[in-house]
Design a protein around this motif. Structure first.
Motif, PDB file in Angstrom:
ATOM      1  N   LEU A 118       2.589 -10.865  66.591  1.00  0.00           N
ATOM      2  CA  LEU A 118       2.909 -12.255  66.892  1.00  0.00           C
ATOM      3  C   LEU A 118       1.934 -13.168  66.160  1.00  0.00           C
ATOM      4  O   LEU A 118       0.774 -12.797  65.942  1.00  0.00           O
ATOM      5  CB  LEU A 118       2.822 -12.511  68.399  1.00  0.00           C
ATOM      6  N   PRO A 119       2.372 -14.340  65.783  1.00  0.00           N
ATOM      7  CA  PRO A 119       1.452 -15.267  65.116  1.00  0.00           C
ATOM      8  C   PRO A 119       0.288 -15.623  66.036  1.00  0.00           C
ATOM      9  O   PRO A 119       0.503 -15.925  67.213  1.00  0.00           O
ATOM     10  CB  PRO A 119       2.323 -16.495  64.830  1.00  0.00           C
ATOM     11  N   PRO A 120      -0.954 -15.572  65.544  1.00  0.00           N
ATOM     12  CA  PRO A 120      -2.100 -15.961  66.373  1.00  0.00           C
ATOM     13  C   PRO A 120      -1.991 -17.417  66.791  1.00  0.00           C
ATOM     14  O   PRO A 120      -1.521 -18.260  66.039  1.00  0.00           O
ATOM     15  CB  PRO A 120      -3.314 -15.738  65.435  1.00  0.00           C
ATOM     16  N   ALA A 121      -2.438 -17.715  67.996  1.00  0.00           N
ATOM     17  CA  ALA A 121      -2.389 -19.097  68.490  1.00  0.00           C
ATOM     18  C   ALA A 121      -3.278 -19.984  67.649  1.00  0.00           C
ATOM     19  O   ALA A 121      -4.443 -19.674  67.389  1.00  0.00           O
ATOM     20  CB  ALA A 121      -2.829 -19.140  69.959  1.00  0.00           C
ATOM     21  N   GLY A 122      -2.716 -21.118  67.210  1.00  0.00           N
ATOM     22  CA  GLY A 122      -3.489 -22.067  66.433  1.00  0.00           C
ATOM     23  C   GLY A 122      -3.868 -21.567  65.054  1.00  0.00           C
ATOM     24  O   GLY A 122      -4.789 -22.103  64.452  1.00  0.00           O
ATOM     25  N   ASP A 123      -3.191 -20.559  64.550  1.00  0.00           N
ATOM     26  CA  ASP A 123      -3.536 -20.008  63.234  1.00  0.00           C
ATOM     27  C   ASP A 123      -3.153 -20.992  62.140  1.00  0.00           C
ATOM     28  O   ASP A 123      -2.085 -21.588  62.161  1.00  0.00           O
ATOM     29  CB  ASP A 123      -2.787 -18.691  63.021  1.00  0.00           C
ATOM     30  N   THR A 124      -4.009 -21.177  61.178  1.00  0.00           N
ATOM     31  CA  THR A 124      -3.740 -22.052  60.036  1.00  0.00           C
ATOM     32  C   THR A 124      -3.964 -21.281  58.767  1.00  0.00           C
ATOM     33  O   THR A 124      -4.824 -20.401  58.690  1.00  0.00           O
ATOM     34  CB  THR A 124      -4.666 -23.285  60.045  1.00  0.00           C
ATOM     35  N   ALA A 125      -3.201 -21.625  57.756  1.00  0.00           N
ATOM     36  CA  ALA A 125      -3.309 -20.936  56.472  1.00  0.00           C
ATOM     37  C   ALA A 125      -4.645 -21.274  55.814  1.00  0.00           C
ATOM     38  O   ALA A 125      -5.048 -22.437  55.742  1.00  0.00           O
ATOM     39  CB  ALA A 125      -2.161 -21.333  55.561  1.00  0.00           C
ATOM     40  N   ARG A 126      -5.334 -20.235  55.368  1.00  0.00           N
ATOM     41  CA  ARG A 126      -6.618 -20.489  54.727  1.00  0.00           C
ATOM     42  C   ARG A 126      -6.422 -20.859  53.260  1.00  0.00           C
ATOM     43  O   ARG A 126      -5.406 -20.535  52.640  1.00  0.00           O
ATOM     44  CB  ARG A 126      -7.501 -19.241  54.819  1.00  0.00           C
ATOM     45  N   GLN A 127      -7.400 -21.526  52.711  1.00  0.00           N
ATOM     46  CA  GLN A 127      -7.375 -21.897  51.302  1.00  0.00           C
ATOM     47  C   GLN A 127      -7.583 -20.643  50.449  1.00  0.00           C
ATOM     48  O   GLN A 127      -8.334 -19.746  50.826  1.00  0.00           O
ATOM     49  CB  GLN A 127      -8.477 -22.913  51.017  1.00  0.00           C
ATOM     50  N   ALA A 128      -6.896 -20.570  49.325  1.00  0.00           N
ATOM     51  CA  ALA A 128      -7.006 -19.414  48.433  1.00  0.00           C
ATOM     52  C   ALA A 128      -7.237 -19.870  47.009  1.00  0.00           C
ATOM     53  O   ALA A 128      -6.788 -20.953  46.598  1.00  0.00           O
ATOM     54  CB  ALA A 128      -5.746 -18.555  48.509  1.00  0.00           C
ATOM     55  N   ALA A 129      -7.952 -19.048  46.251  1.00  0.00           N
ATOM     56  CA  ALA A 129      -8.228 -19.369  44.853  1.00  0.00           C
ATOM     57  C   ALA A 129      -6.938 -19.366  44.046  1.00  0.00           C
ATOM     58  O   ALA A 129      -5.983 -18.652  44.366  1.00  0.00           O
ATOM     59  CB  ALA A 129      -9.217 -18.360  44.277  1.00  0.00           C
ATOM     60  N   THR A 130      -6.912 -20.150  42.987  1.00  0.00           N
ATOM     61  CA  THR A 130      -5.706 -20.277  42.160  1.00  0.00           C
ATOM     62  C   THR A 130      -5.885 -19.670  40.773  1.00  0.00           C
ATOM     63  O   THR A 130      -4.956 -19.727  39.963  1.00  0.00           O
ATOM     64  CB  THR A 130      -5.328 -21.756  41.998  1.00  0.00           C
ATOM     65  N   ARG A 131      -7.049 -19.099  40.495  1.00  0.00           N
ATOM     66  CA  ARG A 131      -7.258 -18.435  39.207  1.00  0.00           C
ATOM     67  C   ARG A 131      -8.205 -17.251  39.405  1.00  0.00           C
ATOM     68  O   ARG A 131      -8.935 -17.205  40.397  1.00  0.00           O
ATOM     69  CB  ARG A 131      -7.809 -19.406  38.160  1.00  0.00           C
ATOM     70  N   PRO A 132      -8.205 -16.307  38.477  1.00  0.00           N
ATOM     71  CA  PRO A 132      -9.033 -15.106  38.645  1.00  0.00           C
ATOM     72  C   PRO A 132     -10.529 -15.429  38.535  1.00  0.00           C
ATOM     73  O   PRO A 132     -10.918 -16.477  38.008  1.00  0.00           O
ATOM     74  CB  PRO A 132      -8.592 -14.199  37.481  1.00  0.00           C
ATOM     75  N   PRO A 133     -11.366 -14.518  39.041  1.00  0.00           N
ATOM     76  CA  PRO A 133     -12.810 -14.673  38.826  1.00  0.00           C
ATOM     77  C   PRO A 133     -13.135 -14.715  37.330  1.00  0.00           C
ATOM     78  O   PRO A 133     -12.413 -14.157  36.502  1.00  0.00           O
ATOM     79  CB  PRO A 133     -13.400 -13.419  39.499  1.00  0.00           C
ATOM     80  N   THR A 134     -14.230 -15.362  37.012  1.00  0.00           N
ATOM     81  CA  THR A 134     -14.668 -15.486  35.612  1.00  0.00           C
ATOM     82  C   THR A 134     -15.296 -14.176  35.138  1.00  0.00           C
ATOM     83  O   THR A 134     -16.086 -13.566  35.864  1.00  0.00           O
ATOM     84  CB  THR A 134     -15.689 -16.618  35.474  1.00  0.00           C
ATOM     85  N   VAL A 135     -14.928 -13.756  33.921  1.00  0.00           N
ATOM     86  CA  VAL A 135     -15.529 -12.561  33.332  1.00  0.00           C
ATOM     87  C   VAL A 135     -16.879 -12.955  32.723  1.00  0.00           C
ATOM     88  O   VAL A 135     -16.936 -13.655  31.714  1.00  0.00           O
ATOM     89  CB  VAL A 135     -14.617 -11.946  32.254  1.00  0.00           C
ATOM     90  N   ILE A 136     -17.952 -12.522  33.347  1.00  0.00           N
ATOM     91  CA  ILE A 136     -19.298 -12.854  32.871  1.00  0.00           C
ATOM     92  C   ILE A 136     -19.702 -11.951  31.710  1.00  0.00           C
ATOM     93  O   ILE A 136     -20.331 -12.394  30.743  1.00  0.00           O
ATOM     94  CB  ILE A 136     -20.324 -12.723  34.022  1.00  0.00           C
ATOM     95  N   ALA A 137     -19.358 -10.685  31.787  1.00  0.00           N
ATOM     96  CA  ALA A 137     -19.720  -9.730  30.731  1.00  0.00           C
ATOM     97  C   ALA A 137     -18.738  -8.572  30.767  1.00  0.00           C
ATOM     98  O   ALA A 137     -18.144  -8.266  31.803  1.00  0.00           O
ATOM     99  CB  ALA A 137     -21.153  -9.218  30.922  1.00  0.00           C
ATOM    100  N   ALA A 138     -18.566  -7.929  29.612  1.00  0.00           N
ATOM    101  CA  ALA A 138     -17.687  -6.755  29.507  1.00  0.00           C
ATOM    102  C   ALA A 138     -18.205  -5.847  28.400  1.00  0.00           C
ATOM    103  O   ALA A 138     -18.537  -6.317  27.317  1.00  0.00           O
ATOM    104  CB  ALA A 138     -16.250  -7.184  29.212  1.00  0.00           C
ATOM    105  N   HIS A 139     -18.310  -4.559  28.698  1.00  0.00           N
ATOM    106  CA  HIS A 139     -18.708  -3.600  27.672  1.00  0.00           C
ATOM    107  C   HIS A 139     -18.159  -2.218  28.021  1.00  0.00           C
ATOM    108  O   HIS A 139     -17.707  -1.981  29.138  1.00  0.00           O
ATOM    109  CB  HIS A 139     -20.229  -3.553  27.512  1.00  0.00           C
ATOM    110  N   LEU A 140     -18.199  -1.323  27.037  1.00  0.00           N
ATOM    111  CA  LEU A 140     -17.709   0.041  27.215  1.00  0.00           C
ATOM    112  C   LEU A 140     -18.868   1.019  27.235  1.00  0.00           C
ATOM    113  O   LEU A 140     -19.812   0.892  26.457  1.00  0.00           O
ATOM    114  CB  LEU A 140     -16.758   0.428  26.073  1.00  0.00           C
TER     115      LEU A 140
END
Length: 271
Positions: A118-140
């Motif tokens: 059942l829906p929780p009482a007083g439940d409100t939709a939380r804010q969510a990110a609209t883009r992926p996390p930033t790639v700070i570094a990448a290597h193999l």
């Protein structure tokens, strides 16, 4: 006598034009389940590639049970299936099984009743990110065993450092591929879908296997997807099986030596 003629004409027209191709479809092996149980999700009519399977609320925007989601790779035939653990979404029910491609261009749903959700009482939709996390570094990182230099599959680890720079949690899905050229198609098992807290920075390690007898340059492509937005990562590597080349060289020299001895033949006998 005209009716059969029209019927034949209709059949001929359908044969020439073909029936319309069905779109992507989702079905569930039962209509109701309890939290903690598993249902079998069947897929037909999808394009080949990776899809994300989630149990979500039916409201808009949909809130999904991220921790119980599943990700599978479909063959070119577009059919397949996977078990999905039943968990109540944050926004409660009514619920539906939702399947989407990682680029979110295709999506389909099937209803599923969750016992006691059942829906929780007083439940409100939380804010969510609209883009992926930033790639700070990448290597193999190379992780070859000695057998890789004799033709066995070679191994690499793609190491990504990501940071969520937004003011809301970021839910992330992944897709990776490996192969030759600019558009690799070899499947790489991605990490499980995950969530980055606000400001969180984390290292993600993705094992990659080059095929047996791999020689030369290879490309590794990755897609990091959040709320339909995609961040792409590309890395290059090479592999030279020197041990296998050495064995082939020795075999070639040995065969050449045998051929040379046979070509000379026995020395003539002079009396």
């Amino acid at each position: 006598m005209r009716l059969p003629t029209y019927a034949l004409a209709l059949v001929a027209a359908l044969a020439l034009t073909g029936a319309p191709e069905p779109g992507p479809r989702v079905s569930v092996d039962r209509a109701e389940a309890k939290p903690g149980e598993q249902v079998l999700v069947r897929l037909t009519g999808w394009p080949g590639g990776t899809v994300l399977i989630e149990l979500c609320g039916a409201d808009t925007p949909a809130r999904c049970a991220v921790d119980s989601s599943a990700q599978i790779h479909l063959p070119a035939s577009g059919g397949g299936g996977a078990p999905l653990a039943v968990a109540v979404p944050p926004g409660g029910c009514p619920c539906q099984v939702r399947v989407t491609t990682l680029d979110t261009r295709l999506s389909a749903t099937a209803p599923l009743a969750v016992t006691g959700a059942l829906p929780p009482a007083g439940d409100t939709a939380r804010q969510a990110a609209t883009r992926p996390p930033t790639v700070i570094a990448a290597h193999l990182e190379r992780a070859d065993s000695w057998t890789a230099y004799f033709g066995a599959p070679a191994r690499r680890t793609l190491v990504l450092r990501l940071r969520n720079e937004q003011s809301a949690p970021a839910t992330v899905a992944w897709s990776f591929s490996v192969g030759r050229g600019p558009d690799p198609t070899g499947f790489v098992t991605p990490p499980e879908p995950d969530e980055f807290a606000v400001g969180e920075e984390r290292e993600i390690r993705v094992p990659v296997t080059l095929p047996a007898l791999a020689v030369g340059d290879y490309q590794i492509h990755g897609e990091i997807v959040t709320a339909g937005a995609t961040s792409r990562v590309t890395a290059s590597t090479d592999h030279q099986p020197w041990g296998l080349a050495g064995i082939l060289g020795l075999v070639t020299i040995a065969l050449a030596a045998v051929a040379l001895r046979r070509g000379r033949g026995p020395h003539p006998h002079v009396s």
